[in-house]
Design a protein around this motif. Sequence first.
Motif, PDB file in Angstrom:
ATOM      1  N   UNK A  70      41.801  35.292  31.525  1.00 37.25           N
ATOM      2  CA  UNK A  70      41.771  36.257  30.435  1.00 37.25           C
ATOM      3  C   UNK A  70      40.351  36.513  29.963  1.00 37.25           C
ATOM      4  N   UNK A  71      40.153  37.669  29.360  1.00 35.30           N
ATOM      5  CA  UNK A  71      38.845  38.001  28.807  1.00 35.30           C
ATOM      6  C   UNK A  71      38.392  36.923  27.836  1.00 35.30           C
ATOM      7  N   UNK A  72      37.108  36.610  27.869  1.00 32.41           N
ATOM      8  CA  UNK A  72      36.443  35.633  27.020  1.00 32.41           C
ATOM      9  C   UNK A  72      36.740  34.189  27.418  1.00 32.41           C
ATOM     10  N   UNK A  73      37.441  34.002  28.527  1.00 32.13           N
ATOM     11  CA  UNK A  73      37.560  32.644  29.055  1.00 32.13           C
ATOM     12  C   UNK A  73      36.170  32.181  29.493  1.00 32.13           C
ATOM     13  N   UNK A  74      35.837  30.946  29.192  1.00 34.72           N
ATOM     14  CA  UNK A  74      34.552  30.387  29.572  1.00 34.72           C
ATOM     15  C   UNK A  74      34.775  29.163  30.454  1.00 34.72           C
ATOM     16  N   UNK A  75      34.198  29.203  31.637  1.00 30.96           N
ATOM     17  CA  UNK A  75      34.230  28.065  32.557  1.00 30.96           C
ATOM     18  C   UNK A  75      32.975  27.245  32.311  1.00 30.96           C
ATOM     19  N   UNK A  76      33.156  25.988  31.962  1.00 34.64           N
ATOM     20  CA  UNK A  76      32.034  25.150  31.558  1.00 34.64           C
ATOM     21  C   UNK A  76      31.047  24.942  32.704  1.00 34.64           C
ATOM     22  N   UNK A  77      29.788  24.675  32.391  1.00 34.74           N
ATOM     23  CA  UNK A  77      28.783  24.445  33.439  1.00 34.74           C
ATOM     24  C   UNK A  77      29.192  23.296  34.357  1.00 34.74           C
ATOM     25  N   UNK A  78      29.019  23.509  35.652  1.00 31.29           N
ATOM     26  CA  UNK A  78      29.352  22.498  36.650  1.00 31.29           C
ATOM     27  C   UNK A  78      28.576  22.804  37.923  1.00 31.29           C
ATOM     28  N   UNK A  79      28.572  21.875  38.838  1.00 26.08           N
ATOM     29  CA  UNK A  79      27.894  22.055  40.124  1.00 26.08           C
ATOM     30  C   UNK A  79      28.706  21.345  41.192  1.00 26.08           C
ATOM     31  N   UNK A  87      33.403  36.654  42.824  1.00 31.80           N
ATOM     32  CA  UNK A  87      33.586  38.039  42.391  1.00 31.80           C
ATOM     33  C   UNK A  87      35.025  38.227  41.956  1.00 31.80           C
ATOM     34  N   UNK A  88      35.307  39.365  41.347  1.00 35.40           N
ATOM     35  CA  UNK A  88      36.676  39.683  40.945  1.00 35.40           C
ATOM     36  C   UNK A  88      37.054  41.027  41.533  1.00 35.40           C
ATOM     37  N   UNK A  89      38.287  41.131  41.982  1.00 34.11           N
ATOM     38  CA  UNK A  89      38.754  42.407  42.526  1.00 34.11           C
ATOM     39  C   UNK A  89      38.983  43.421  41.411  1.00 34.11           C
ATOM     40  N   UNK A  90      39.175  42.930  40.202  1.00 35.15           N
ATOM     41  CA  UNK A  90      39.186  43.787  39.017  1.00 35.15           C
ATOM     42  C   UNK A  90      38.649  42.952  37.860  1.00 35.15           C
ATOM     43  N   UNK A  91      38.172  43.605  36.832  1.00 38.13           N
ATOM     44  CA  UNK A  91      37.577  42.879  35.727  1.00 38.13           C
ATOM     45  C   UNK A  91      36.095  42.604  35.951  1.00 38.13           C
ATOM     46  N   UNK A  92      35.453  42.062  34.938  1.00 35.36           N
ATOM     47  CA  UNK A  92      34.024  41.786  34.966  1.00 35.36           C
ATOM     48  C   UNK A  92      33.785  40.363  34.485  1.00 35.36           C
ATOM     49  N   UNK A 123      34.356  38.568  31.062  1.00 36.85           N
ATOM     50  CA  UNK A 123      34.126  39.640  30.104  1.00 36.85           C
ATOM     51  C   UNK A 123      35.375  40.480  29.924  1.00 36.85           C
ATOM     52  N   UNK A 124      36.094  40.707  30.996  1.00 38.95           N
ATOM     53  CA  UNK A 124      37.316  41.514  30.995  1.00 38.95           C
ATOM     54  C   UNK A 124      38.338  40.797  31.865  1.00 38.95           C
ATOM     55  N   UNK A 125      39.625  40.805  31.479  1.00 43.17           N
ATOM     56  CA  UNK A 125      40.657  40.135  32.275  1.00 43.17           C
ATOM     57  C   UNK A 125      40.382  40.335  33.760  1.00 43.17           C
ATOM     58  N   UNK A 126      40.390  39.250  34.518  1.00 44.42           N
ATOM     59  CA  UNK A 126      39.929  39.333  35.906  1.00 44.42           C
ATOM     60  C   UNK A 126      40.732  38.425  36.820  1.00 44.42           C
ATOM     61  N   UNK A 127      40.949  38.895  38.038  1.00 41.55           N
ATOM     62  CA  UNK A 127      41.405  38.039  39.126  1.00 41.55           C
ATOM     63  C   UNK A 127      40.145  37.507  39.800  1.00 41.55           C
ATOM     64  N   UNK A 128      39.766  36.305  39.417  1.00 40.98           N
ATOM     65  CA  UNK A 128      38.493  35.745  39.857  1.00 40.98           C
ATOM     66  C   UNK A 128      38.656  35.090  41.219  1.00 40.98           C
TER      67      UNK A 128
END
Length: 329
Positions: A70-79, A87-92, A123-128
């Motif tokens: 969902x929009x505004x989801x944040x994935x915490x820093x990791x390596x 990339x996302x096929x839709x969304x940003x 930024x926008x709902x996305x299929x990441x």
Amino acid sequence: MPSTASPTRPATGPNKGPAPAAASLSPRARGRARSAPRAKAPADLVGSLTPHLYQPTAQRPLRAKMRHLLAETEVLPHAHAWAQLTFSLNGVCRLSTEDGTFIVPPSRAVWVPAGMAHSITVVEDANLHTLYLHQLIAPASAPWQRCVVIEVSELMRALVRQLDTLPDPLPPSAADSARLTGAPEEGTASAREALITPLLCDELQRAPQIRMGVPLPVAGQGDKRLRALCEAVLRSPGERATLAQWSASVGASERTVARLFRDELGLSYQQWRQQVTLAHALPLLARGLPVSQVASASGYASESAFSAMFRAAMGQAPRHFSGKHRPSA
């Protein structure tokens, strides 16, 4: 605080009226601005999205993962120890590292080399979609040792859609489905995946690289004044200050800062400033804001001037990236 607008942009660019320099703000005021809470809490704060369940191996050197976020989801820093393409096929989405931040609309993807810590903001709902590449197949030339933004071709998009996205090891419920659909057993690649892998890697190598990131000086290295200036500009995308004002705010001359941009980032201030504008504008467009509002928020005096800059940099008009106009995948 001052803004990200370029002080030397021609008359067709943003307004060049006077703006208070960062130096005019007291340290206490600057501190309050930095520590102010965000206006809106993230929709979700998640960990690293289980990359260990998709670890590429010599037997399966290319792994694929897909998550709807969902929009505004944040994935915490990791390596992790392998490279990835996101990339996302839709969304940003926005991917950030210590070296910079990269806005990724559907037509682009960002490459992250092995071992580099990164975080993602949707930024926008996305299929990441995330591809993990084993070192045996990952590009090894110098440009790929840093984050790279590439154009996603229709062929690359189609190939990614065909990759198996089941985790390893398979959950019991998914194992039965995998047997029915012919998905590969744990640790081995299917014949179809084995055919897709070299073609997709070739397409990756051929993809045009695009300057879309906002590079930052490496933390702890280089000139601290440049790092401070860049971070301050990124915090304030709405005001209009000159490079001389920004330079004064960090205790340097305009000439010194201009040289630091060229020496440490390989860009002029104007080029870097344009990347900041794009990074600021794309999420606003994705949320459906009118182009006129995005232009104003980006420091431009007119929608036409902003659109001309945007089209020259992106190859398409701002409306192409609007959440209201872009078709879903």
